[in-house]
Design an enzyme around this catalytic site. Sequence first.
Site, PDB file in Angstrom:
ATOM      1  N   GLU A  36      40.325  40.640  45.822  1.00  0.00           N
ATOM      2  CA  GLU A  36      41.177  39.614  45.217  1.00  0.00           C
ATOM      3  C   GLU A  36      40.750  38.223  45.681  1.00  0.00           C
ATOM      4  O   GLU A  36      40.634  37.976  46.880  1.00  0.00           O
ATOM      5  CB  GLU A  36      42.642  39.882  45.616  1.00  0.00           C
TER       6      GLU A  36
ATOM      7  N   GLU B  60      45.968  46.724  44.652  1.00  0.00           N
ATOM      8  CA  GLU B  60      45.279  47.319  45.805  1.00  0.00           C
ATOM      9  C   GLU B  60      44.956  48.784  45.587  1.00  0.00           C
ATOM     10  O   GLU B  60      43.903  49.267  46.000  1.00  0.00           O
ATOM     11  CB  GLU B  60      46.103  47.145  47.082  1.00  0.00           C
TER      12      GLU B  60
ATOM     13  N   GLN C 192      42.461  41.038  51.420  1.00  0.00           N
ATOM     14  CA  GLN C 192      42.991  39.785  51.966  1.00  0.00           C
ATOM     15  C   GLN C 192      43.626  39.929  53.350  1.00  0.00           C
ATOM     16  O   GLN C 192      43.193  39.292  54.282  1.00  0.00           O
ATOM     17  CB  GLN C 192      43.975  39.118  50.996  1.00  0.00           C
TER      18      GLN C 192
ATOM     19  N   ALA D  58      45.359  42.713  56.351  1.00  0.00           N
ATOM     20  CA  ALA D  58      45.519  44.118  56.737  1.00  0.00           C
ATOM     21  C   ALA D  58      46.903  44.639  56.363  1.00  0.00           C
ATOM     22  O   ALA D  58      47.073  45.826  56.115  1.00  0.00           O
ATOM     23  CB  ALA D  58      45.290  44.287  58.234  1.00  0.00           C
ATOM     24  N   ASP D  59      47.890  43.739  56.304  1.00  0.00           N
ATOM     25  CA  ASP D  59      49.259  44.165  55.958  1.00  0.00           C
ATOM     26  C   ASP D  59      49.311  44.855  54.592  1.00  0.00           C
ATOM     27  O   ASP D  59      50.236  45.612  54.314  1.00  0.00           O
ATOM     28  CB  ASP D  59      50.191  42.953  55.915  1.00  0.00           C
ATOM     29  N   PHE D  60      48.341  44.554  53.742  1.00  0.00           N
ATOM     30  CA  PHE D  60      48.389  45.100  52.383  1.00  0.00           C
ATOM     31  C   PHE D  60      47.699  46.467  52.292  1.00  0.00           C
ATOM     32  O   PHE D  60      47.645  47.073  51.232  1.00  0.00           O
ATOM     33  CB  PHE D  60      47.782  44.123  51.369  1.00  0.00           C
TER      34      PHE D  60
ATOM     35  N   HIS E 276      52.699  39.385  57.220  1.00  0.00           N
ATOM     36  CA  HIS E 276      51.360  38.790  57.158  1.00  0.00           C
ATOM     37  C   HIS E 276      50.737  38.634  58.546  1.00  0.00           C
ATOM     38  O   HIS E 276      49.904  37.739  58.744  1.00  0.00           O
ATOM     39  CB  HIS E 276      51.401  37.414  56.479  1.00  0.00           C
TER      40      HIS E 276
HETATM   41  C1  LIG Z   1      50.267  43.312  47.978  1.00  0.00           C
HETATM   42  C2  LIG Z   1      49.727  41.939  48.164  1.00  0.00           C
HETATM   43  N1  LIG Z   1      48.470  41.663  47.779  1.00  0.00           N
HETATM   44  C3  LIG Z   1      47.974  40.426  47.944  1.00  0.00           C
HETATM   45  C4  LIG Z   1      48.733  39.438  48.488  1.00  0.00           C
HETATM   46  C5  LIG Z   1      48.147  38.057  48.719  1.00  0.00           C
HETATM   47  N2  LIG Z   1      48.706  37.127  47.752  1.00  0.00           N
HETATM   48  C6  LIG Z   1      49.779  36.378  48.059  1.00  0.00           C
HETATM   49  S1  LIG Z   1      50.324  35.494  46.781  1.00  0.00           S
HETATM   50  C7  LIG Z   1      49.111  36.074  45.771  1.00  0.00           C
HETATM   51  C8  LIG Z   1      49.069  35.645  44.352  1.00  0.00           C
HETATM   52  C9  LIG Z   1      50.312  36.056  43.644  1.00  0.00           C
HETATM   53  O1  LIG Z   1      50.284  35.684  42.316  1.00  0.00           O
HETATM   54  P1  LIG Z   1      51.573  35.791  41.418  1.00  0.00           P
HETATM   55  O2  LIG Z   1      52.192  37.135  41.582  1.00  0.00           O
HETATM   56  O3  LIG Z   1      51.207  35.384  40.057  1.00  0.00           O
HETATM   57  O4  LIG Z   1      52.601  34.758  42.063  1.00  0.00           O
HETATM   58  P2  LIG Z   1      52.410  33.172  42.282  1.00  0.00           P
HETATM   59  O5  LIG Z   1      51.653  32.992  43.549  1.00  0.00           O
HETATM   60  O6  LIG Z   1      51.735  32.624  41.100  1.00  0.00           O
HETATM   61  O7  LIG Z   1      53.796  32.661  42.451  1.00  0.00           O
HETATM   62  C10 LIG Z   1      48.298  36.959  46.462  1.00  0.00           C
HETATM   63  C11 LIG Z   1      47.118  37.632  45.906  1.00  0.00           C
HETATM   64  C12 LIG Z   1      50.046  39.763  48.882  1.00  0.00           C
HETATM   65  N3  LIG Z   1      50.864  38.862  49.449  1.00  0.00           N
HETATM   66  N4  LIG Z   1      50.525  41.003  48.692  1.00  0.00           N
END
Ligand SMILES: Cc1ncc(C[n+]2csc(CCOP(=O)(O)OP(=O)(O)O)c2C)c(N)n1
Lengths: 348, 344
Positions: A39, A73, A95, A97-99, A141
């Site tokens: 990602e 994931e 991104q 490890a929590d995920f 996180h």
């Molecule tokens: C399960 C998981 N995967 C990856 C992340 C890292 N991450 C945090 S916000 C984000 C983007 C999220 O996009 P969206 O759902 O469209 O929400 P927005 O940030 O646009 O509000 C990512 C990849 C996470 N927090 N949780």
Amino acid sequence: MTAAEAPVVGERRLTIAEALREAIAEEMRHDEKVFLIGEDIGVPGGFGGAFGVYLGLTEEFGHDRIIDTPISEKALAGAAIGAALMGMRPIPDLQYADFLFECMDELVNQAAKMRYMSNGKLSVPLVLRCPVGTANRGAQHGQCPESYFVHVPGLKVVCVSDAYHAKGLLKSAVRDDDPVLFFEHKLLYGSKGREQAGGMDLTAHVPEEEYFFPIGKAVVKREGMSVTVVATHMSLYRSLAAAEELAQDGIDCEVIDPLTLLPFDEETIFASVRKTGRLVIAHEDTLTGGWGAELAARVAEECLYSLQAPIRRVASHDVPLPVAPVMEQTVVPSQARIKAAIQRCCEG
Amino acid sequence: MSDVARAGSIEPGSGQLTADVDATHGLDLYRRMQLIRRFEERVYLHYLQGELPGTLHQSQGQEAVAVGICDALRPTDWITSTHRPHGHALAKGVDLRAAMAELYGKATGCCGGKGGSMHLGDPSVGMLPAIAIVGGGNTVVTGLGLAFKLMRTDQVAVCFFGEGASNEGAFHEGLNFAAVQHLPIVFACENNLYGASTPFHQVSLVPDVATRAVAYGVRGEIVDGMDVLAVREAAGRAVAEARAGAGPVLLECKTYRFAGHSRGDVKGYRSREEEVLWKERDPIVRLRARLAATLDAGVLDDMDAQVEAALDDAIEFARQSPLPRAEDALTDAYATVISGGSAS
Ligand SMILES: Cc1ncc(C[n+]2csc(CCOP(=O)(O)OP(=O)(O)O)c2C)c(N)n1
């Protein structure tokens, strides 16, 4: 830093992030089956991964080998595993490890068991890089979940804390025929870690020429006679700093970075414990069921009669991570807490 | 519904903005959106000045979604939120001082300093601690709805999530589960076009998340997320359906985040032209223009001043508040403290 450790003029010093990037680039050049999938890793104008480790790689290797995925994931871990089964060597990225918990089934039920279930006919050669560690990001996180995976036969678990070993181990992991989880601490990636780790220079000498560091081998970071201290990530640096302080009180610590948690280099630890007669284990993972418990059990089984004092463990307290710094610092093992544990171990 | 269509059903000069929203109500929507906008802007400044620990994901530009949807809810209804929760929290009624203090990591924060920006919430106003795992709320919310159904209350739960989350298995499992159980849930998707740096068109061949509702037999609807009155209207319908037992609704709000994904994002993955285009649809500017037709400009300026004063007060409160005690870190993992777990 002592004079002996001071960098030689012209010595090439890299941060962990730079060393990892170099290892990945070298392995991608070496073997076209190596590819990245994850990602936000290669989006033009993007971040080069959550911690910038992949910056610049898309320019050299293109989007065919640096594959940006949906936030999925399960699918991306599954895709990496499937491709690995077909002979590719993927480096998936989640991104944080929590995920990892999003794809526990893929990792624990599929990746770890395919070789065994196929009676050795199949391999899952992949390396999953997992940034861990508290950095004021709170409960979801900042976890250090390495111990969950130490419990899974079929996986290998690596924990790197300096640029030299990060590069050598990542290259070995990519060429390994089994799935490797590669844990890196967020505060140790680069210059930012320097301040937070108490002003230490976290760059390390990384030679120009290619080298590998074997999975399953620990390193002695500081030799000593009084007590053995085994620690990873931030706890390693805090242990080294505590060791310097304790040296003034005549406590001579031997500090060991295990580097690989599964398979564990028992012999290096046993030899040290037989010499010092004392053992302290420090990690940022929580205490109960943490890898320190496993190590303590093995040392008790094999070296009990060499021990002159009970084994001490220093770990994060058994609670989720709070955000407020004053509370966070209470939860994770501090230098003071590690120092106190070493002192206590040396009293007995 | 477009502005034209809406105007057609409203008596000109009546002060009504829509069938449900009169000028006083509209002014309240304005106040709440302005509060969120200024909260985000001021918090960012103090963050840069080093007053706040941790990280920030901000919602400037998306205020109409949080406010329009929460306005259709009762205090007894619940919401789940994401890593970008400040707007949802303020819109659902989390105390301003307590929200600010939480961001400052203070003992007086709504989570006592344990949660921080990414886990803002307060059960007393119907908001779970925000879930910073993308898609994390999409399954948990079904349990809220299930409990309401089993307990025969007429409560509704809203799950806020981003378009990026719609690619998680959790989105699909949650929506299908809610559908087959006819749960009183509104899945509110804030489609701001990017999940972190990744544009949605790169990770979904279907441009509208609402289309995915078809696959699960639920009603999907797209609404202009930059128009609080349109959001309020669509949310009113969706919440009423859910409350009446007609099952979940997937409401997709087309919106844009004006700021970066998190602090320090230089937004290299999107064009300045695109940003300008969306800036022109600023939901606060738009509502202000609508209100200016019926209200004195002075009223709106007063409202801005009130918002600023409330924020001054909240920031001062947060600054003056005590830090948590170090030992507070060790409470609340369990209902009652269990022994062990902190050797050495
Ligand atoms: C399960 C998981 N995967 C990856 C992340 C890292 N991450 C945090 S916000 C984000 C983007 C999220 O996009 P969206 O759902 O469209 O929400 P927005 O940030 O646009 O509000 C990512 C990849 C996470 N927090 N949780």
